[in-house]
Design a protein around this motif. Structure first.
Motif, PDB file in Angstrom:
ATOM      1  N   ILE A   2       0.822  -1.200   0.000  1.00 52.82           N
ATOM      2  CA  ILE A   2       0.000   0.000   0.000  1.00 52.82           C
ATOM      3  C   ILE A   2       0.866   1.264   0.000  1.00 52.82           C
ATOM      4  O   ILE A   2       0.509   2.273  -0.610  1.00 52.82           O
ATOM      5  CB  ILE A   2      -0.980   0.001   1.192  1.00 52.82           C
ATOM      6  N   VAL A   3       2.046   1.196   0.641  1.00 52.57           N
ATOM      7  CA  VAL A   3       2.963   2.337   0.584  1.00 52.57           C
ATOM      8  C   VAL A   3       3.451   2.560  -0.846  1.00 52.57           C
ATOM      9  O   VAL A   3       3.480   3.694  -1.355  1.00 52.57           O
ATOM     10  CB  VAL A   3       4.145   2.114   1.548  1.00 52.57           C
ATOM     11  N   LEU A   4       3.805   1.478  -1.526  1.00 53.95           N
ATOM     12  CA  LEU A   4       4.246   1.598  -2.915  1.00 53.95           C
ATOM     13  C   LEU A   4       3.100   2.063  -3.821  1.00 53.95           C
ATOM     14  O   LEU A   4       3.321   2.840  -4.761  1.00 53.95           O
ATOM     15  CB  LEU A   4       4.791   0.254  -3.399  1.00 53.95           C
ATOM     16  N   GLU A   5       1.897   1.603  -3.551  1.00 52.48           N
ATOM     17  CA  GLU A   5       0.742   2.060  -4.332  1.00 52.48           C
ATOM     18  C   GLU A   5       0.536   3.564  -4.173  1.00 52.48           C
ATOM     19  O   GLU A   5       0.220   4.262  -5.144  1.00 52.48           O
ATOM     20  CB  GLU A   5      -0.510   1.303  -3.899  1.00 52.48           C
ATOM     21  N   VAL A   6       0.743   4.065  -2.963  1.00 47.34           N
ATOM     22  CA  VAL A   6       0.613   5.509  -2.732  1.00 47.34           C
ATOM     23  C   VAL A   6       1.685   6.262  -3.517  1.00 47.34           C
ATOM     24  O   VAL A   6       1.412   7.299  -4.139  1.00 47.34           O
ATOM     25  CB  VAL A   6       0.696   5.820  -1.232  1.00 47.34           C
ATOM     26  N   PHE A   7       2.909   5.744  -3.520  1.00 47.16           N
ATOM     27  CA  PHE A   7       3.984   6.387  -4.274  1.00 47.16           C
ATOM     28  C   PHE A   7       3.662   6.399  -5.773  1.00 47.16           C
ATOM     29  O   PHE A   7       3.895   7.399  -6.462  1.00 47.16           O
ATOM     30  CB  PHE A   7       5.308   5.675  -4.027  1.00 47.16           C
TER      31      PHE A   7
ATOM     32  N   ALA B  89       0.702   6.353  -7.145  1.00 44.93           N
ATOM     33  CA  ALA B  89      -0.374   7.321  -7.360  1.00 44.93           C
ATOM     34  C   ALA B  89       0.167   8.750  -7.321  1.00 44.93           C
ATOM     35  O   ALA B  89      -0.227   9.598  -8.128  1.00 44.93           O
ATOM     36  CB  ALA B  89      -1.463   7.128  -6.304  1.00 44.93           C
ATOM     37  N   ILE B  90       1.091   9.032  -6.393  1.00 40.01           N
ATOM     38  CA  ILE B  90       1.673  10.377  -6.304  1.00 40.01           C
ATOM     39  C   ILE B  90       2.461  10.700  -7.568  1.00 40.01           C
ATOM     40  O   ILE B  90       2.367  11.824  -8.102  1.00 40.01           O
ATOM     41  CB  ILE B  90       2.551  10.485  -5.046  1.00 40.01           C
ATOM     42  N   MET B  91       3.235   9.752  -8.052  1.00 37.06           N
ATOM     43  CA  MET B  91       4.018  10.007  -9.264  1.00 37.06           C
ATOM     44  C   MET B  91       3.104  10.209 -10.460  1.00 37.06           C
ATOM     45  O   MET B  91       3.378  11.043 -11.332  1.00 37.06           O
ATOM     46  CB  MET B  91       4.988   8.851  -9.507  1.00 37.06           C
ATOM     47  N   TRP B  92       2.017   9.453 -10.519  1.00 32.80           N
ATOM     48  CA  TRP B  92       1.063   9.664 -11.623  1.00 32.80           C
ATOM     49  C   TRP B  92       0.436  11.055 -11.523  1.00 32.80           C
ATOM     50  O   TRP B  92       0.310  11.757 -12.529  1.00 32.80           O
ATOM     51  CB  TRP B  92      -0.021   8.593 -11.566  1.00 32.80           C
TER      52      TRP B  92
END
Length: 792
Positions: free
Chosen positions: A385-390, A392-395
């Protein structure tokens, strides 16, 4: 043009010597006069090249412009590239953790072996001499050659069959009753001990059935008409005496690509036995969110979860009532398992397509999904979930960057949003691939939200033996698996877009850009040739369907026939005999490839008529021309790397070095310049490449852009923000732009006017005579005027 000092060179130096005297240039044509003056500057620089230092040094602004422009573009690509690579690495890790392919495949393989790959003895093919104990004494059996065997032998009770061997309705019912039911209902250990209540229907102690299985069938009413289907006109074909021979006729329901669904006007009318004609009714069940309107429809029969006797009784009743008859066209068996150790759910869909052509097609489709997607007691879920947040932020940062560019262009041009967006698409750094990729990520986020927040999983009722949904409704996981399959399918498309974007970013280094530049160089011709190649493949596909479509299943459908023809072209055809190359279960039959021995086996007299023309035209001609087009483009790109080639497209510094910059050297220099600028003393005089390019563009036109002294450049570049120290820094930062003796001699050869030819000399004499005659005529006209005035 002859070099200086050879024949014709003396005349050039004489012209330059005359050009130094301003009085000798008065009668010289304007263009020639400017050319002589520019050559004179080169001569002066050549005379001082060995002693010139500091501001007397001459530089080439054109080389500086090319050097800065190419390196600026590479730096921009490198900046985009490392961000893109970080984005892709995070995305790949997240997608891999979501898919959980290793655990999911192992879970699926175990269930497949249990149901699909296992065999049973069909009683309908039992030998007539079968004994009760299935064992004979010595002499009761014979060997392969008919000789008596000295020992006894075991006679199997029938033919060994599996799910993929189903070819008739009798085989289907035998498989359901003899093989399938005992495997679903597990109530005893392998030693005969009764299992605990919580372990009922648990396979290998790990995979437990979450509910009883169900049968779903789709039916077609007789004599109805299905649009866009020739089967809908069956009644018009079967008239007269043929109608008496075949009194009933059914349309065909179209099977979707993976075999999991049907299209067409299916029959919703109830059917049953003679005593109860409406015993079996068409039904529909909600399987998820009411807003999405997902429903499961068909003639559905539910089986109990633990009572095998009741299940056997119901299966025998369905068989006695001929629940599957001539109107049935599609049967699906849904079985769902959960593995608590791996937190996985398996949705196994065993399908049987009863084709109108009399062919029974077994199909197996499965999907694996997580029981819960986020469990904060599991560290892997927390990492994911931490990587998913990253990601999403980069997108979001990528999308916000595009919005800022559009807003900036709209503010600069004072135009509409539509025009600003059009200007953004015309930018040199714009990439349609990246725009499509970012748009696909928006679709991915929507699908992921649907998968995670699916109300079906959030409203499951659990007890010790089975699971239900909502108000004790049957639990259908088919639609959940369809959403997850769509999610990963869109991600698969994104992976292709990532590859295309990576080819664009590979131009950051000349050695990395060979592939992408070769593709750019050949895309036009290769696309045109691909059209011709596709047309030829279509012709040969039609020929194969016409000649062998009724003999080989791989050629009875245009799509699969086209794939088979391409496989023959690339040499990936199989070599097993035709009896082992029948339709396989899974994914619409999973038809295998074919090659010449299989074609010749079914059509020995006509196989050559298809195979040899195909091999000659496609393999010996078309494929080799394709390779030639690719090779020619690659050679052209490699030739452009040669500094002696007029089409050389690398930096001037790479032309001097004679080879492209290695990628490791480029990376190390980039890091040193970025992070070493803080420690360097001359950081106040350094200028960015964008500032250098802007300065060169704004210079006055009278500046010699090939032979300009540092002092002259410092005088005119001062108002543009470049001090004398900054200009001197350019000579140390880009030493390739400093003119040396060799470059000045080459420049002088270009600027020295060639000696006049005989025709040019004749034209010059003619022009001089005409000018003299015109001058003399003017003088005579003035004298005549004076004489007339004096007379008056």
């Amino acid at each position: 043009m002859p070099p200086l000092g050879e024949e014709g060179g003396e005349t050039g130096f004489e012209s330059l010597a005359m050009a130094k005297d301003a009085s000798n240039l008065q009668n010289t044509p304007f263009l020639l006069r400017n050319k002589l003056r520019s050559a004179t500057r080169v001569v002066d620089a050549l005379e001082k090249v060995k002693t010139a230092t500091g501001e007397q040094t001459t530089i080439s602004l054109n080389k500086l412009h090319v050097e800065c422009k190419i390196k600026r573009d590479r730096a921009d690509r490198a900046t985009v590239g490392w961000r893109f690579m970080v984005f892709f690495v995070l995305y790949a890790i997240v997608l891999t953790m979501q898919r959980n392919a290793v655990r999911g495949e192992a879970f699926t393989f175990g269930i497949f072996n249990y149901y699909i790959n296992s065999k049973f003895y069909s009683p309908r093919t039992a030998r007539p001499d079968t004994f009760t104990n299935q064992f004979t004494t010595a002499g009761g059996c014979k060997g392969f050659l008919g000789e008596p065997t000295p020992d006894g032998c075991w006679i199997p009770p029938g033919e060994l069959k599996g799910f993929r061997d189903i070819v008739t309705m009798e085989d289907l019912w035998d498989w359901l009753q003899i093989h399938f039911l005992p495997k679903v209902y597990i109530s005893e250990e392998y030693n005969g001990q009764v299992v605990a209540e919580k372990d009922v229907n648990t396979f290998n102690y790990r995979s437990k059935s979450i509910a009883g299985f169900r049968l779903t069938q789709k039916r077609m009413s007789p004599g109805s008409v299905t649009k866009k289907d020739l089967g809908g006109r069956c009644w018009s074909f079967n008239d007269g005496e043929i109608r008496e021979f075949t009194p009933t006729c059914y349309d065909s329901l179209s099977l979707c690509q993976d075999g999991t669904c049907l299209f067409g006007a299916e029959d919703h009318n109830s059917f049953g036995t003679f005593l109860d004609p409406e015993k079996y009714k068409w039904a529909e069940y909600a399987v998820g969110s009411k807003q999405l309107g997902l429903k499961e429809t068909g003639f559905i029969e539910f089986f109990p979860h633990v009572d095998i006797e009741e299940a056997e009784k119901k299966m025998a009743e369905l068989k006695a009532d001929r629940w599957i008859d001539r109107a049935s066209q599609w049967l699906r068996i849904d079985v769902s398992y959960m593995n608590a150790n791996e937190r996985l759910l398996l949705v196994l869909r065993i399908l049987v397509h009863m084709d109108n052509k009399g062919f029974v097609q077994p199909i197996v489709v499965s999907d694996v999904t997580q029981v819960v997607w986020y469990n904060f007691q599991n560290y892997l879920d927390i990492v994911r979930i931490v990587l998913e947040v990253f990601v999403a932020i980069m997108w979001i940062s990528q999308v916000w960057g595009i919005i800022q560019i559009v807003m900036k262009k709209r503010k600069q041009r004072r135009c509409t949003w539509r025009h600003a967006l059009h200007l953004y698409t015309k930018d040199t750094n714009h990439s349609w691939v990246m725009d499509i990729l970012l748009l696909m990520f928006f679709v991915i986020f929507i699908l992921w939200i649907i998968v995670v927040l699916d109300p079906l999983k959030g409203n499951i009722n659990v007890n010790t033996q089975y699971m239900t949904w909502g108000d004790n409704q049957p639990l259908f996981l088919t639609q959940v698996s369809n959403f997850e399959r769509s999610y990963f399918l869109v991600n698969g498309v994104c992976c292709i877009l990532f590859v295309l974007r990576m080819l664009q970013i590979a131009k950051v280094n000349p050695r990395f850009s060979l592939l992408s530049e070769s593709l750019d160089a050949m895309k036009g011709r290769l696309f045109n040739f691909a059209i011709v190649m596709f047309i030829l493949l279509v012709f040969f596909t039609v020929q194969a369907m016409v000649m062998f479509g009724d003999k080989l299943p791989v050629f009875n459908d245009f799509g699969y026939a086209f794939v088979a023809v391409v496989q023959i072209l690339i040499g990936s055809g199989g070599s097993e005999p035709n009896e082992a190359r029948s339709r396989r279960g899974g994914g619409f039959g999973a038809l295998r490839s074919v090659d010449y021995p299989q074609i010749k086996e079914v059509a020995p007299n006509s196989a050559w008529l298809f195979y040899y023309p195909f091999v000659f035209m496609m393999v010996f001609v078309v494929v080799n021309i394709t390779i030639a087009i690719i090779g020619e483009a690659y050679v052209r790109v490699k030739r452009a790397r040669d500094p002696n080639n007029p089409e050389f497209n690398l930096c001037p510094s790479e032309a001097v070095a004679g080879k492209p910059t290695p990628i490791l050297q480029q990376i190390s220099r980039g890091f040193m310049r970025r992070f070493g600028r803080i420690l360097r003393k001359e950081k106040n005089v350094e200028r960015k490449k964008e500032d250098i390019l802007s300065m060169i563009v704004k210079l006055p036109t009278w500046i010699d852009r090939d032979c300009c002294s540092v002092g002259d450049l410092a005088d005119v570049a001062g108002p543009l923000g470049f001090t004398r120290e900054s200009v001197m820094w350019l000579t140390t930062r880009y030493p390739v732009v400093v003119n040396n003796e060799a470059t000045l001699k080459l420049l002088l050869q270009k600027r020295t006017p060639p000696p006049p030819t005989a025709l040019q000399q004749l034209e010059h004499v003619t022009a001089s005579v005409e000018e003299l005659v015109n001058t003399q005529a003017g003088i005579h006209a003035k004298l005549d005027l004076l004489i007339r005035m004096a007379t008056l």
